[in-house]
Design a protein around this motif. Sequence first.
Motif, mmCIF file in Angstrom:
data_model
loop_
_atom_site.group_PDB
_atom_site.id
_atom_site.type_symbol
_atom_site.label_atom_id
_atom_site.label_comp_id
_atom_site.label_asym_id
_atom_site.label_seq_id
_atom_site.Cartn_x
_atom_site.Cartn_y
_atom_site.Cartn_z
ATOM 1 N N UNK A 76 42.343 56.664 47.069
ATOM 2 C CA UNK A 76 43.033 55.385 47.299
ATOM 3 C C UNK A 76 42.020 54.248 47.433
ATOM 4 N N UNK A 77 40.939 54.474 48.157
ATOM 5 C CA UNK A 77 39.919 53.434 48.292
ATOM 6 C C UNK A 77 39.437 52.973 46.914
ATOM 7 N N UNK A 78 39.160 53.934 46.039
ATOM 8 C CA UNK A 78 38.652 53.596 44.708
ATOM 9 C C UNK A 78 39.708 52.880 43.877
ATOM 10 N N UNK A 79 40.953 53.339 43.955
ATOM 11 C CA UNK A 79 42.018 52.718 43.168
ATOM 12 C C UNK A 79 42.278 51.290 43.617
ATOM 13 N N UNK A 80 42.300 51.060 44.928
ATOM 14 C CA UNK A 80 42.522 49.708 45.441
ATOM 15 C C UNK A 80 41.364 48.799 45.059
ATOM 16 N N UNK A 81 40.135 49.287 45.181
ATOM 17 C CA UNK A 81 38.980 48.472 44.806
ATOM 18 C C UNK A 81 39.037 48.079 43.324
ATOM 19 N N UNK A 82 39.396 49.046 42.475
ATOM 20 C CA UNK A 82 39.486 48.754 41.049
ATOM 21 C C UNK A 82 40.580 47.725 40.764
ATOM 22 N N UNK A 83 41.722 47.863 41.432
ATOM 23 C CA UNK A 83 42.834 46.937 41.199
ATOM 24 C C UNK A 83 42.498 45.538 41.705
ATOM 25 N N UNK A 84 41.891 45.433 42.890
ATOM 26 C CA UNK A 84 41.506 44.122 43.413
ATOM 27 C C UNK A 84 40.471 43.471 42.501
ATOM 28 N N UNK A 85 39.502 44.240 42.037
ATOM 29 C CA UNK A 85 38.488 43.697 41.134
ATOM 30 C C UNK A 85 39.130 43.146 39.874
ATOM 31 N N UNK A 86 40.107 43.870 39.348
ATOM 32 C CA UNK A 86 40.817 43.422 38.149
ATOM 33 C C UNK A 86 41.595 42.138 38.414
ATOM 34 N N UNK A 87 42.308 42.081 39.529
ATOM 35 C CA UNK A 87 43.167 40.931 39.804
ATOM 36 C C UNK A 87 42.368 39.661 40.097
ATOM 37 N N UNK A 88 41.272 39.768 40.852
ATOM 38 C CA UNK A 88 40.535 38.551 41.200
ATOM 39 C C UNK A 88 39.722 38.012 40.028
ATOM 40 N N UNK A 89 39.612 38.808 38.964
ATOM 41 C CA UNK A 89 38.951 38.307 37.759
ATOM 42 C C UNK A 89 39.833 37.313 37.011
ATOM 43 N N UNK A 90 41.117 37.286 37.340
ATOM 44 C CA UNK A 90 42.038 36.366 36.701
ATOM 45 C C UNK A 90 42.532 35.314 37.675
ATOM 46 N N UNK A 91 43.794 34.992 37.601
ATOM 47 C CA UNK A 91 44.395 34.000 38.476
ATOM 48 C C UNK A 91 45.112 34.699 39.621
ATOM 49 N N UNK A 92 44.801 34.264 40.845
ATOM 50 C CA UNK A 92 45.401 34.859 42.043
ATOM 51 C C UNK A 92 46.385 33.856 42.642
ATOM 52 N N UNK A 93 47.566 34.302 42.994
ATOM 53 C CA UNK A 93 48.573 33.396 43.541
ATOM 54 C C UNK A 93 48.034 32.693 44.778
ATOM 55 N N UNK A 94 48.348 31.432 44.914
ATOM 56 C CA UNK A 94 47.729 30.594 45.935
ATOM 57 C C UNK A 94 48.062 31.034 47.357
ATOM 58 N N UNK A 95 49.240 31.630 47.563
ATOM 59 C CA UNK A 95 49.593 32.024 48.927
ATOM 60 C C UNK A 95 48.838 33.272 49.398
ATOM 61 N N UNK A 96 48.030 33.865 48.508
ATOM 62 C CA UNK A 96 47.190 34.993 48.908
ATOM 63 C C UNK A 96 45.780 34.553 49.270
ATOM 64 N N UNK A 97 45.478 33.272 49.101
ATOM 65 C CA UNK A 97 44.098 32.794 49.251
ATOM 66 C C UNK A 97 43.986 31.899 50.477
ATOM 67 N N UNK A 98 43.002 32.174 51.324
ATOM 68 C CA UNK A 98 42.741 31.370 52.517
ATOM 69 C C UNK A 98 41.255 31.049 52.572
ATOM 70 N N UNK A 99 40.931 29.807 52.843
ATOM 71 C CA UNK A 99 39.525 29.441 53.012
ATOM 72 C C UNK A 99 38.957 30.195 54.211
ATOM 73 N N UNK A 100 37.768 30.773 54.017
ATOM 74 C CA UNK A 100 37.197 31.618 55.064
ATOM 75 C C UNK A 100 36.957 30.847 56.351
#
Length: 391
Positions: free
Chosen positions: A66-90
Amino acid sequence: MTAAQAGPAAQFGVDNLPYGVFSAPGIGPRVGVRLGENVIDLSVLLGDEVFARPTLNAFLARGPDTWAAVRARVTELVAGSVRSDAVHAADTVVMHLPFEVADYVDFYASERHASNLGRMLRPGQPPLLPNWRHLPVAYHGRSGTVVVSGTEIVRPCGQFVPDGGGAPVFGPTRRLDLEVELGFVVGVPSAPGSRIGPDEFGEHVFGAVLVNDWSARDIQSWEGAPLGPFLGKSFATSISPWVVPLAALGAARIDLPAQDPEPLPYLRGSGQWGLDVRLTLSVNGQAVSWPQYRGMYWSPAQMLAHATVNGARARTGDLLASGTVSGPERGEYGSLIELSWNGTEPVPVGDQVRTFLEDGDEVTLTASAPGPGGTRIGFGEVRGRIGAARP
Protein backbone atom coordinates in the motif's frame (compact mmCIF):
# COMPACT_ATOMS: atom_id res chain seq x y z
CA MET A 1 -2.22 23.53 -8.99
CA THR A 2 0.43 22.19 -11.36
CA ALA A 3 3.80 20.82 -10.36
CA ALA A 4 5.47 23.97 -11.63
CA GLN A 5 3.39 25.98 -9.17
CA ALA A 6 4.45 23.88 -6.20
CA GLY A 7 7.34 26.21 -5.35
CA PRO A 8 11.11 25.86 -5.37
CA ALA A 9 11.57 24.14 -1.99
CA ALA A 10 13.76 21.50 -3.60
CA GLN A 11 14.27 19.37 -0.48
CA PHE A 12 10.52 18.71 -0.44
CA GLY A 13 10.34 17.77 -4.10
CA VAL A 14 8.49 14.91 -5.74
CA ASP A 15 11.34 12.52 -4.88
CA ASN A 16 10.64 13.09 -1.18
CA LEU A 17 6.89 13.48 -0.47
CA PRO A 18 7.08 13.13 3.33
CA TYR A 19 3.90 12.44 5.28
CA GLY A 20 2.55 14.46 8.18
CA VAL A 21 -0.64 15.40 10.00
CA PHE A 22 -1.90 18.97 9.61
CA SER A 23 -4.91 21.13 10.30
CA ALA A 24 -6.06 24.35 8.66
CA PRO A 25 -8.80 26.89 9.40
CA GLY A 26 -12.08 24.99 9.33
CA ILE A 27 -10.31 21.66 8.72
CA GLY A 28 -9.49 19.17 11.48
CA PRO A 29 -6.27 17.16 11.65
CA ARG A 30 -5.71 14.86 8.69
CA VAL A 31 -2.86 13.38 6.65
CA GLY A 32 -0.97 15.32 4.00
CA VAL A 33 2.24 15.16 2.04
CA ARG A 34 4.67 18.05 1.68
CA LEU A 35 5.44 19.23 -1.85
CA GLY A 36 7.54 22.35 -2.17
CA GLU A 37 5.85 25.22 -0.36
CA ASN A 38 2.56 23.35 -0.07
CA VAL A 39 0.84 20.59 1.87
CA ILE A 40 -1.40 18.29 -0.19
CA ASP A 41 -4.48 16.93 1.61
CA LEU A 42 -4.47 13.22 0.78
CA SER A 43 -8.05 12.69 1.95
CA VAL A 44 -9.13 15.06 -0.84
CA LEU A 45 -6.52 14.06 -3.42
CA LEU A 46 -7.11 10.31 -3.10
CA GLY A 47 -10.60 10.12 -1.58
CA ASP A 48 -9.47 7.54 0.97
CA GLU A 49 -10.92 7.81 4.48
CA VAL A 50 -7.70 6.53 6.03
CA PHE A 51 -6.15 9.93 5.31
CA ALA A 52 -8.96 11.84 7.03
CA ARG A 53 -7.79 10.54 10.40
CA PRO A 54 -5.67 12.54 12.90
CA THR A 55 -2.73 10.10 12.85
CA LEU A 56 -0.80 8.11 10.26
CA ASN A 57 -1.17 4.83 12.16
CA ALA A 58 -3.97 3.25 10.11
CA PHE A 59 -2.11 3.97 6.88
CA LEU A 60 1.20 2.75 8.31
CA ALA A 61 -0.38 -0.56 9.30
CA ARG A 62 -1.41 -1.30 5.70
CA GLY A 63 2.14 -2.24 4.78
CA PRO A 64 4.69 -1.88 1.98
CA ASP A 65 2.44 -2.74 -0.95
CA THR A 66 0.00 0.00 0.00
CA TRP A 67 2.81 2.43 0.81
CA ALA A 68 4.30 1.89 -2.65
CA ALA A 69 0.96 2.13 -4.45
CA VAL A 70 -0.01 5.36 -2.69
CA ARG A 71 3.41 6.90 -3.36
CA ALA A 72 3.16 6.00 -7.04
CA ARG A 73 -0.37 7.41 -7.32
CA VAL A 74 0.50 10.66 -5.51
CA THR A 75 3.59 11.10 -7.70
CA GLU A 76 1.42 10.65 -10.78
CA LEU A 77 -1.28 13.06 -9.63
CA VAL A 78 0.99 15.92 -8.51
CA ALA A 79 2.73 15.83 -11.88
CA GLY A 80 -0.48 17.22 -13.35
CA SER A 81 -3.18 19.53 -12.06
CA VAL A 82 -4.30 19.09 -8.45
CA ARG A 83 -7.70 20.38 -7.33
CA SER A 84 -7.31 23.59 -5.37
CA ASP A 85 -9.18 22.40 -2.27
CA ALA A 86 -6.47 19.77 -1.73
CA VAL A 87 -3.66 22.34 -1.60
CA HIS A 88 -2.67 24.39 1.46
CA ALA A 89 0.28 26.74 1.79
CA ALA A 90 2.71 25.18 4.25
CA ASP A 91 3.03 28.41 6.21
CA THR A 92 -0.72 28.53 6.90
CA VAL A 93 -1.23 25.07 8.44
CA VAL A 94 -0.65 23.74 11.95
CA MET A 95 1.43 20.57 12.16
CA HIS A 96 0.61 17.86 14.71
CA LEU A 97 2.31 14.76 16.07
CA PRO A 98 2.32 12.63 12.90
CA PHE A 99 1.61 9.25 14.48
CA GLU A 100 0.43 7.88 17.80
CA VAL A 101 3.58 6.57 19.46
CA ALA A 102 3.16 2.99 20.67
CA ASP A 103 6.54 2.21 22.25
CA TYR A 104 9.63 4.39 22.27
CA VAL A 105 13.12 2.87 22.42
CA ASP A 106 16.27 5.01 22.32
CA PHE A 107 19.49 3.35 21.25
CA TYR A 108 23.15 4.28 21.76
CA ALA A 109 24.40 3.51 18.26
CA SER A 110 27.24 6.03 17.81
CA GLU A 111 30.65 4.68 18.79
CA ARG A 112 31.99 8.25 18.97
CA HIS A 113 29.25 9.41 21.33
CA ALA A 114 29.53 6.35 23.56
CA SER A 115 33.33 6.67 23.66
CA ASN A 116 33.20 10.38 24.45
CA LEU A 117 30.84 9.84 27.38
CA GLY A 118 32.94 6.93 28.59
CA ARG A 119 36.08 9.08 28.66
CA MET A 120 34.27 11.86 30.50
CA LEU A 121 32.39 9.79 33.04
CA ARG A 122 34.77 6.85 33.56
CA PRO A 123 38.26 8.35 33.29
CA GLY A 124 41.08 5.84 33.38
CA GLN A 125 38.81 3.01 32.20
CA PRO A 126 38.08 1.70 28.68
CA PRO A 127 35.67 4.19 27.06
CA LEU A 128 33.29 1.45 25.85
CA LEU A 129 31.74 -1.08 28.18
CA PRO A 130 32.34 -4.74 27.24
CA ASN A 131 28.91 -5.30 25.67
CA TRP A 132 28.87 -2.23 23.40
CA ARG A 133 30.33 -3.74 20.21
CA HIS A 134 28.28 -6.92 20.62
CA LEU A 135 24.74 -5.49 20.72
CA PRO A 136 22.82 -2.24 20.14
CA VAL A 137 22.51 -0.85 23.69
CA ALA A 138 19.21 0.93 24.39
CA TYR A 139 16.77 2.12 27.04
CA HIS A 140 12.97 1.96 26.90
CA GLY A 141 11.60 5.52 26.96
CA ARG A 142 8.22 7.04 27.69
CA SER A 143 6.00 7.21 24.59
CA GLY A 144 3.53 9.60 26.24
CA THR A 145 6.08 12.42 26.36
CA VAL A 146 7.05 12.31 22.68
CA VAL A 147 5.97 15.70 21.30
CA VAL A 148 5.93 17.41 17.92
CA SER A 149 8.36 20.12 16.89
CA GLY A 150 7.50 23.53 18.34
CA THR A 151 6.25 22.22 21.68
CA GLU A 152 7.73 24.10 24.66
CA ILE A 153 10.10 22.01 26.78
CA VAL A 154 9.57 22.80 30.46
CA ARG A 155 12.76 22.48 32.49
CA PRO A 156 12.32 19.31 34.52
CA CYS A 157 12.84 18.95 38.24
CA GLY A 158 14.35 15.96 39.93
CA GLN A 159 16.86 14.70 42.42
CA PHE A 160 20.59 15.17 41.79
CA VAL A 161 23.91 15.72 43.53
CA PRO A 162 25.06 19.36 43.31
CA ASP A 163 28.43 20.33 41.83
CA GLY A 164 31.07 19.64 44.43
CA GLY A 165 29.26 16.63 45.86
CA GLY A 166 27.36 16.21 49.09
CA ALA A 167 23.85 15.03 49.79
CA PRO A 168 21.34 14.95 46.91
CA VAL A 169 18.92 17.86 46.48
CA PHE A 170 15.64 18.32 44.62
CA GLY A 171 15.13 21.11 42.11
CA PRO A 172 15.26 22.17 38.45
CA THR A 173 17.98 20.46 36.44
CA ARG A 174 21.13 22.54 36.08
CA ARG A 175 22.46 20.47 33.19
CA LEU A 176 19.72 20.42 30.58
CA ASP A 177 21.01 18.96 27.32
CA LEU A 178 19.89 18.00 23.82
CA GLU A 179 20.62 15.01 21.62
CA VAL A 180 20.74 15.03 17.82
CA GLU A 181 19.14 11.80 16.56
CA LEU A 182 17.23 10.07 13.79
CA GLY A 183 14.16 8.00 14.59
CA PHE A 184 12.54 5.18 12.64
CA VAL A 185 8.79 4.56 12.61
CA VAL A 186 7.32 1.05 12.57
CA GLY A 187 4.31 0.50 10.36
CA VAL A 188 3.65 -3.23 10.17
CA PRO A 189 3.50 -4.96 13.56
CA SER A 190 4.92 -8.37 14.40
CA ALA A 191 3.30 -11.23 16.29
CA PRO A 192 4.20 -11.81 19.95
CA GLY A 193 7.01 -14.34 20.19
CA SER A 194 8.26 -13.71 16.65
CA ARG A 195 11.47 -12.01 15.50
CA ILE A 196 12.22 -9.45 12.79
CA GLY A 197 15.52 -10.08 11.02
CA PRO A 198 17.70 -7.27 9.62
CA ASP A 199 16.66 -8.13 6.06
CA GLU A 200 12.98 -7.67 7.01
CA PHE A 201 13.48 -4.06 8.11
CA GLY A 202 11.82 -2.55 5.01
CA GLU A 203 8.79 -4.82 5.43
CA HIS A 204 8.02 -3.28 8.81
CA VAL A 205 9.49 0.24 8.98
CA PHE A 206 7.83 3.04 7.03
CA GLY A 207 10.15 6.01 7.41
CA ALA A 208 12.33 8.32 9.47
CA VAL A 209 11.98 11.47 11.55
CA LEU A 210 14.34 13.85 13.30
CA VAL A 211 14.56 13.34 17.06
CA ASN A 212 15.81 15.51 19.93
CA ASP A 213 15.97 13.37 23.06
CA TRP A 214 16.19 16.07 25.74
CA SER A 215 18.32 15.02 28.71
CA ALA A 216 18.77 16.27 32.28
CA ARG A 217 22.36 15.13 32.78
CA ASP A 218 22.59 15.72 36.53
CA ILE A 219 19.34 13.85 37.22
CA GLN A 220 20.39 11.13 34.79
CA SER A 221 23.81 10.56 36.35
CA TRP A 222 22.44 10.26 39.92
CA GLU A 223 19.57 7.92 39.10
CA GLY A 224 21.29 5.90 36.34
CA ALA A 225 22.92 3.21 38.47
CA PRO A 226 22.03 0.39 38.37
CA LEU A 227 19.07 0.43 35.95
CA GLY A 228 19.76 3.36 33.63
CA PRO A 229 17.83 6.44 32.43
CA PHE A 230 14.46 7.33 33.91
CA LEU A 231 13.41 10.86 35.00
CA GLY A 232 16.47 12.39 33.35
CA LYS A 233 15.05 11.35 29.97
CA SER A 234 11.32 10.78 30.34
CA PHE A 235 10.12 14.41 30.52
CA ALA A 236 10.20 15.14 26.75
CA THR A 237 11.40 13.86 23.39
CA SER A 238 10.74 16.05 20.33
CA ILE A 239 10.25 14.77 16.78
CA SER A 240 9.85 16.48 13.43
CA PRO A 241 6.34 16.69 11.95
CA TRP A 242 7.32 15.10 8.61
CA VAL A 243 7.99 11.37 8.24
CA VAL A 244 10.35 10.78 5.32
CA PRO A 245 9.52 7.41 3.70
CA LEU A 246 12.28 4.84 3.37
CA ALA A 247 11.33 4.84 -0.31
CA ALA A 248 12.72 8.39 -0.56
CA LEU A 249 16.08 7.40 0.96
CA GLY A 250 17.32 4.89 -1.61
CA ALA A 251 20.12 7.17 -2.81
CA ALA A 252 21.19 7.77 0.80
CA ARG A 253 21.84 4.11 1.64
CA ILE A 254 25.49 3.25 2.29
CA ASP A 255 27.49 0.45 3.87
CA LEU A 256 27.98 0.49 7.62
CA PRO A 257 31.41 1.10 9.11
CA ALA A 258 33.32 -2.13 9.78
CA GLN A 259 31.92 -3.99 12.80
CA ASP A 260 34.53 -5.79 14.89
CA PRO A 261 33.87 -8.34 16.27
CA GLU A 262 31.42 -9.67 13.71
CA PRO A 263 27.91 -9.45 15.16
CA LEU A 264 26.08 -12.60 16.15
CA PRO A 265 24.03 -14.19 13.35
CA TYR A 266 20.71 -12.59 14.31
CA LEU A 267 22.27 -9.14 13.73
CA ARG A 268 23.69 -9.94 10.29
CA GLY A 269 21.89 -9.06 7.07
CA SER A 270 22.56 -9.12 3.35
CA GLY A 271 21.50 -5.49 2.84
CA GLN A 272 23.02 -2.63 4.80
CA TRP A 273 21.00 0.22 6.23
CA GLY A 274 23.73 2.77 6.78
CA LEU A 275 22.43 6.20 5.78
CA ASP A 276 24.24 9.29 4.49
CA VAL A 277 22.27 11.94 6.41
CA ARG A 278 23.80 15.31 7.27
CA LEU A 279 22.42 17.09 10.30
CA THR A 280 22.80 20.59 11.68
CA LEU A 281 22.38 21.60 15.33
CA SER A 282 21.53 25.24 16.01
CA VAL A 283 21.05 27.02 19.34
CA ASN A 284 19.28 30.38 19.26
CA GLY A 285 19.68 30.52 15.49
CA GLN A 286 23.43 29.87 15.58
CA ALA A 287 24.73 26.64 14.03
CA VAL A 288 27.09 24.99 16.51
CA SER A 289 27.55 21.45 15.14
CA TRP A 290 27.16 19.38 11.97
CA PRO A 291 26.83 15.67 12.91
CA GLN A 292 26.80 13.03 10.16
CA TYR A 293 24.72 9.90 10.52
CA ARG A 294 26.90 7.95 8.07
CA GLY A 295 29.37 7.04 10.84
CA MET A 296 26.84 5.29 13.11
CA TYR A 297 28.09 1.86 14.21
CA TRP A 298 24.74 0.08 14.53
CA SER A 299 22.11 0.30 11.77
CA PRO A 300 18.36 0.79 12.32
CA ALA A 301 17.81 -2.70 10.87
CA GLN A 302 20.04 -4.12 13.59
CA MET A 303 18.24 -2.05 16.21
CA LEU A 304 14.87 -3.52 15.21
CA ALA A 305 16.32 -7.04 15.04
CA HIS A 306 17.75 -6.72 18.53
CA ALA A 307 14.56 -5.16 19.93
CA THR A 308 12.48 -8.15 18.79
CA VAL A 309 14.92 -11.07 19.12
CA ASN A 310 13.51 -12.03 22.53
CA GLY A 311 9.99 -12.24 21.10
CA ALA A 312 8.89 -8.71 22.06
CA ARG A 313 6.38 -7.62 19.44
CA ALA A 314 6.78 -4.55 17.28
CA ARG A 315 3.66 -2.39 17.07
CA THR A 316 2.39 0.16 14.60
CA GLY A 317 3.72 3.52 15.77
CA ASP A 318 6.81 2.21 17.54
CA LEU A 319 9.61 4.78 17.47
CA LEU A 320 13.19 3.51 17.42
CA ALA A 321 15.64 6.37 17.91
CA SER A 322 19.32 6.09 17.05
CA GLY A 323 20.83 7.78 20.07
CA THR A 324 23.08 10.79 19.74
CA VAL A 325 24.76 11.19 16.36
CA SER A 326 28.38 12.24 16.86
CA GLY A 327 31.40 12.30 14.56
CA PRO A 328 35.17 12.31 15.12
CA GLU A 329 35.58 16.11 15.32
CA ARG A 330 34.22 18.49 17.95
CA GLY A 331 32.18 20.26 15.27
CA GLU A 332 30.36 16.98 14.65
CA TYR A 333 29.30 16.22 18.23
CA GLY A 334 25.55 15.89 18.75
CA SER A 335 25.11 16.95 22.39
CA LEU A 336 26.20 19.79 24.64
CA ILE A 337 27.77 17.43 27.16
CA GLU A 338 30.24 16.53 24.40
CA LEU A 339 30.57 19.97 22.82
CA SER A 340 31.35 21.52 26.24
CA TRP A 341 33.20 18.41 27.44
CA ASN A 342 30.94 18.00 30.45
CA GLY A 343 30.76 21.73 31.11
CA THR A 344 34.52 22.41 31.14
CA GLU A 345 34.80 24.02 27.69
CA PRO A 346 31.97 26.53 27.02
CA VAL A 347 30.50 26.48 23.51
CA PRO A 348 30.29 29.76 21.52
CA VAL A 349 26.68 30.59 20.63
CA GLY A 350 26.72 33.88 18.77
CA ASP A 351 28.08 36.49 21.18
CA GLN A 352 27.34 34.23 24.18
CA VAL A 353 28.57 30.85 25.42
CA ARG A 354 26.79 27.78 26.74
CA THR A 355 27.74 24.68 28.65
CA PHE A 356 24.16 23.45 29.06
CA LEU A 357 20.82 24.98 28.04
CA GLU A 358 19.36 28.05 29.72
CA ASP A 359 15.70 29.09 29.99
CA GLY A 360 14.59 30.77 26.78
CA ASP A 361 17.10 28.94 24.59
CA GLU A 362 15.71 27.50 21.37
CA VAL A 363 17.23 24.38 19.82
CA THR A 364 16.68 23.49 16.15
CA LEU A 365 17.78 20.35 14.33
CA THR A 366 17.65 20.06 10.53
CA ALA A 367 18.84 17.35 8.16
CA SER A 368 19.05 16.30 4.54
CA ALA A 369 20.15 13.27 2.53
CA PRO A 370 21.13 12.58 -1.08
CA GLY A 371 18.25 12.09 -3.49
CA PRO A 372 18.08 10.94 -7.11
CA GLY A 373 20.09 12.86 -9.70
CA GLY A 374 21.96 15.07 -7.27
CA THR A 375 18.85 16.32 -5.43
CA ARG A 376 18.56 16.57 -1.63
CA ILE A 377 15.85 15.00 0.51
CA GLY A 378 14.86 17.23 3.44
CA PHE A 379 13.61 16.14 6.85
CA GLY A 380 12.37 19.60 7.81
CA GLU A 381 13.20 20.59 11.36
CA VAL A 382 12.57 19.70 14.98
CA ARG A 383 12.53 22.74 17.23
CA GLY A 384 11.98 23.34 20.93
CA ARG A 385 12.29 26.30 23.29
CA ILE A 386 13.18 25.85 26.95
CA GLY A 387 10.61 27.11 29.43
CA ALA A 388 11.28 27.76 33.11
CA ALA A 389 10.64 25.00 35.63
CA ARG A 390 7.16 25.05 37.12
CA PRO A 391 6.57 25.25 40.89
